[in-house]
Design a protein around this motif. Sequence first.
Motif, PDB file in Angstrom:
ATOM      1  N   SER A 191      54.884  70.603  94.130  1.00 15.55           N
ATOM      2  CA  SER A 191      55.961  71.497  93.695  1.00 15.55           C
ATOM      3  C   SER A 191      56.535  71.047  92.363  1.00 15.55           C
ATOM      4  O   SER A 191      56.584  69.856  92.071  1.00 15.55           O
ATOM      5  CB  SER A 191      57.093  71.511  94.727  1.00 15.55           C
ATOM      6  N   ALA A 192      56.985  72.014  91.580  1.00 10.98           N
ATOM      7  CA  ALA A 192      57.734  71.708  90.365  1.00 10.98           C
ATOM      8  C   ALA A 192      59.183  71.449  90.766  1.00 10.98           C
ATOM      9  O   ALA A 192      59.713  72.096  91.675  1.00 10.98           O
ATOM     10  CB  ALA A 192      57.663  72.867  89.383  1.00 10.98           C
ATOM     11  N   VAL A 193      59.813  70.494  90.111  1.00 11.90           N
ATOM     12  CA  VAL A 193      61.219  70.189  90.376  1.00 11.90           C
ATOM     13  C   VAL A 193      62.004  70.549  89.120  1.00 11.90           C
ATOM     14  O   VAL A 193      61.768  69.983  88.058  1.00 11.90           O
ATOM     15  CB  VAL A 193      61.409  68.706  90.750  1.00 11.90           C
ATOM     16  N   LYS A 194      62.923  71.501  89.257  1.00  8.28           N
ATOM     17  CA  LYS A 194      63.678  72.006  88.113  1.00  8.28           C
ATOM     18  C   LYS A 194      65.086  71.442  88.136  1.00  8.28           C
ATOM     19  O   LYS A 194      65.760  71.469  89.153  1.00  8.28           O
ATOM     20  CB  LYS A 194      63.705  73.527  88.133  1.00  8.28           C
ATOM     21  N   PHE A 195      65.510  70.939  86.971  1.00 10.43           N
ATOM     22  CA  PHE A 195      66.827  70.319  86.846  1.00 10.43           C
ATOM     23  C   PHE A 195      67.764  71.113  85.952  1.00 10.43           C
ATOM     24  O   PHE A 195      68.575  70.533  85.233  1.00 10.43           O
ATOM     25  CB  PHE A 195      66.700  68.904  86.288  1.00 10.43           C
ATOM     26  N   GLY A 196      67.672  72.402  85.955  1.00  4.14           N
ATOM     27  CA  GLY A 196      68.596  73.243  85.203  1.00  4.14           C
ATOM     28  C   GLY A 196      68.583  72.944  83.717  1.00  4.14           C
ATOM     29  O   GLY A 196      67.569  73.139  83.043  1.00  4.14           O
ATOM     30  N   VAL A 197      69.685  72.446  83.192  1.00  2.00           N
ATOM     31  CA  VAL A 197      69.844  72.209  81.761  1.00  2.00           C
ATOM     32  C   VAL A 197      68.884  71.145  81.243  1.00  2.00           C
ATOM     33  O   VAL A 197      68.445  71.195  80.107  1.00  2.00           O
ATOM     34  CB  VAL A 197      71.308  71.808  81.446  1.00  2.00           C
ATOM     35  N   LEU A 198      68.492  70.201  82.074  1.00  2.16           N
ATOM     36  CA  LEU A 198      67.602  69.128  81.634  1.00  2.16           C
ATOM     37  C   LEU A 198      66.167  69.614  81.444  1.00  2.16           C
ATOM     38  O   LEU A 198      65.563  69.405  80.397  1.00  2.16           O
ATOM     39  CB  LEU A 198      67.641  67.976  82.647  1.00  2.16           C
ATOM     40  N   GLY A 199      65.588  70.246  82.438  1.00  5.47           N
ATOM     41  CA  GLY A 199      64.214  70.725  82.348  1.00  5.47           C
ATOM     42  C   GLY A 199      63.505  70.608  83.678  1.00  5.47           C
ATOM     43  O   GLY A 199      64.143  70.497  84.725  1.00  5.47           O
ATOM     44  N   PHE A 252      60.107  68.880  86.021  1.00  8.09           N
ATOM     45  CA  PHE A 252      59.014  67.950  86.234  1.00  8.09           C
ATOM     46  C   PHE A 252      57.950  68.703  87.030  1.00  8.09           C
ATOM     47  O   PHE A 252      58.232  69.238  88.099  1.00  8.09           O
ATOM     48  CB  PHE A 252      59.468  66.717  87.010  1.00  8.09           C
ATOM     49  N   ILE A 253      56.734  68.745  86.486  1.00 11.50           N
ATOM     50  CA  ILE A 253      55.673  69.530  87.092  1.00 11.50           C
ATOM     51  C   ILE A 253      54.443  68.653  87.272  1.00 11.50           C
ATOM     52  O   ILE A 253      54.005  67.992  86.328  1.00 11.50           O
ATOM     53  CB  ILE A 253      55.341  70.752  86.208  1.00 11.50           C
ATOM     54  N   PRO A 254      53.871  68.619  88.491  1.00 17.50           N
ATOM     55  CA  PRO A 254      52.655  67.822  88.690  1.00 17.50           C
ATOM     56  C   PRO A 254      51.484  68.462  87.941  1.00 17.50           C
ATOM     57  O   PRO A 254      51.440  69.677  87.750  1.00 17.50           O
ATOM     58  CB  PRO A 254      52.441  67.863  90.200  1.00 17.50           C
ATOM     59  N   VAL A 307      45.652  62.253  87.723  1.00 21.56           N
ATOM     60  CA  VAL A 307      46.826  62.962  88.225  1.00 21.56           C
ATOM     61  C   VAL A 307      48.048  62.450  87.479  1.00 21.56           C
ATOM     62  O   VAL A 307      48.171  61.263  87.185  1.00 21.56           O
ATOM     63  CB  VAL A 307      47.002  62.728  89.747  1.00 21.56           C
ATOM     64  N   GLY A 308      48.944  63.354  87.167  1.00 23.05           N
ATOM     65  CA  GLY A 308      50.146  62.953  86.446  1.00 23.05           C
ATOM     66  C   GLY A 308      51.306  63.885  86.730  1.00 23.05           C
ATOM     67  O   GLY A 308      51.244  64.764  87.598  1.00 23.05           O
ATOM     68  N   CYS A 309      52.351  63.684  85.981  1.00 20.95           N
ATOM     69  CA  CYS A 309      53.556  64.502  86.092  1.00 20.95           C
ATOM     70  C   CYS A 309      54.061  64.740  84.677  1.00 20.95           C
ATOM     71  O   CYS A 309      54.242  63.790  83.919  1.00 20.95           O
ATOM     72  CB  CYS A 309      54.593  63.781  86.946  1.00 20.95           C
ATOM     73  N   ARG A 310      54.276  65.976  84.326  1.00 18.96           N
ATOM     74  CA  ARG A 310      54.754  66.314  82.982  1.00 18.96           C
ATOM     75  C   ARG A 310      56.205  66.758  83.048  1.00 18.96           C
ATOM     76  O   ARG A 310      56.643  67.390  84.011  1.00 18.96           O
ATOM     77  CB  ARG A 310      53.919  67.438  82.386  1.00 18.96           C
ATOM     78  N   PHE A 311      56.917  66.429  81.990  1.00 12.85           N
ATOM     79  CA  PHE A 311      58.299  66.878  81.852  1.00 12.85           C
ATOM     80  C   PHE A 311      58.339  67.964  80.798  1.00 12.85           C
ATOM     81  O   PHE A 311      57.826  67.788  79.693  1.00 12.85           O
ATOM     82  CB  PHE A 311      59.216  65.721  81.451  1.00 12.85           C
ATOM     83  N   TYR A 312      58.924  69.094  81.149  1.00 13.50           N
ATOM     84  CA  TYR A 312      59.103  70.200  80.218  1.00 13.50           C
ATOM     85  C   TYR A 312      60.603  70.418  80.029  1.00 13.50           C
ATOM     86  O   TYR A 312      61.281  70.875  80.946  1.00 13.50           O
ATOM     87  CB  TYR A 312      58.458  71.479  80.763  1.00 13.50           C
ATOM     88  N   PRO A 313      61.127  70.099  78.853  1.00 10.33           N
ATOM     89  CA  PRO A 313      62.561  70.290  78.617  1.00 10.33           C
ATOM     90  C   PRO A 313      62.949  71.763  78.687  1.00 10.33           C
ATOM     91  O   PRO A 313      62.149  72.632  78.328  1.00 10.33           O
ATOM     92  CB  PRO A 313      62.785  69.740  77.212  1.00 10.33           C
ATOM     93  N   ILE A 369      65.179  75.156  77.579  1.00 10.10           N
ATOM     94  CA  ILE A 369      65.487  75.717  76.263  1.00 10.10           C
ATOM     95  C   ILE A 369      66.763  75.094  75.714  1.00 10.10           C
ATOM     96  O   ILE A 369      66.838  74.753  74.532  1.00 10.10           O
ATOM     97  CB  ILE A 369      65.613  77.250  76.359  1.00 10.10           C
ATOM     98  N   HIS A 370      67.769  74.903  76.578  1.00  4.95           N
ATOM     99  CA  HIS A 370      69.035  74.299  76.135  1.00  4.95           C
ATOM    100  C   HIS A 370      68.814  72.868  75.651  1.00  4.95           C
ATOM    101  O   HIS A 370      69.352  72.460  74.618  1.00  4.95           O
ATOM    102  CB  HIS A 370      70.064  74.308  77.271  1.00  4.95           C
ATOM    103  N   PHE A 371      68.025  72.102  76.393  1.00  2.57           N
ATOM    104  CA  PHE A 371      67.759  70.714  76.010  1.00  2.57           C
ATOM    105  C   PHE A 371      66.937  70.653  74.728  1.00  2.57           C
ATOM    106  O   PHE A 371      67.151  69.791  73.881  1.00  2.57           O
ATOM    107  CB  PHE A 371      67.055  69.993  77.166  1.00  2.57           C
ATOM    108  N   MET A 372      65.992  71.594  74.557  1.00  3.99           N
ATOM    109  CA  MET A 372      65.199  71.653  73.328  1.00  3.99           C
ATOM    110  C   MET A 372      66.087  71.933  72.119  1.00  3.99           C
ATOM    111  O   MET A 372      65.886  71.355  71.049  1.00  3.99           O
ATOM    112  CB  MET A 372      64.108  72.724  73.441  1.00  3.99           C
ATOM    113  N   LYS A 373      67.075  72.797  72.296  1.00  5.39           N
ATOM    114  CA  LYS A 373      68.006  73.085  71.196  1.00  5.39           C
ATOM    115  C   LYS A 373      68.805  71.834  70.834  1.00  5.39           C
ATOM    116  O   LYS A 373      69.043  71.559  69.661  1.00  5.39           O
ATOM    117  CB  LYS A 373      68.946  74.234  71.567  1.00  5.39           C
TER     118      LYS A 373
END
Length: 133
Positions: free
Chosen positions: A70-78, A80-82, A103-109, A111-115
């Motif tokens: 599962s992807a874990v979404k942290f709202g404003v932060l972004g 974590f997706i396997p 196998v890994g885990c990627r972090f996708y920031p 839009i707010h965090f990217m700004k």
Amino acid sequence: MINYVKVKREIHIGANPGTKYLARLWRNEDVSLDTIAKEISDATTVSYPDVLAALKAFEISVSKYILNGSAVKFGVLGSFIPCFHAKCQMNADLVTADTIKRVGCRFYPSIHFMKDLAKAQFELKDLTVKGLQ
């Protein structure tokens, strides 16, 4: 403030090979879970042991969901997706779990965090040694 250093590189390919210089990230000291728990405790009415226990439970829960795909979404932060890399096969019958290699885990920031990251300030780190040597 994000620190950087200048590094020298020998570039052998491309239109303009030769000696080049580029900025490289200078990481400050790592921040531990204890440090974050202390800061949260100081900024709120929640005690340090309670914050630390909640953060430890948070770590366990996030790991559990990512390990279950599962992807874990942290709202404003972004988020974590396997993710994984797999070896290509000539037909679908040959694709098995054994073809999955890394196998890994990627972090996708978010839009707010990217700004916020786009507004980051940078400072050249002075690496000159001062004092007795």
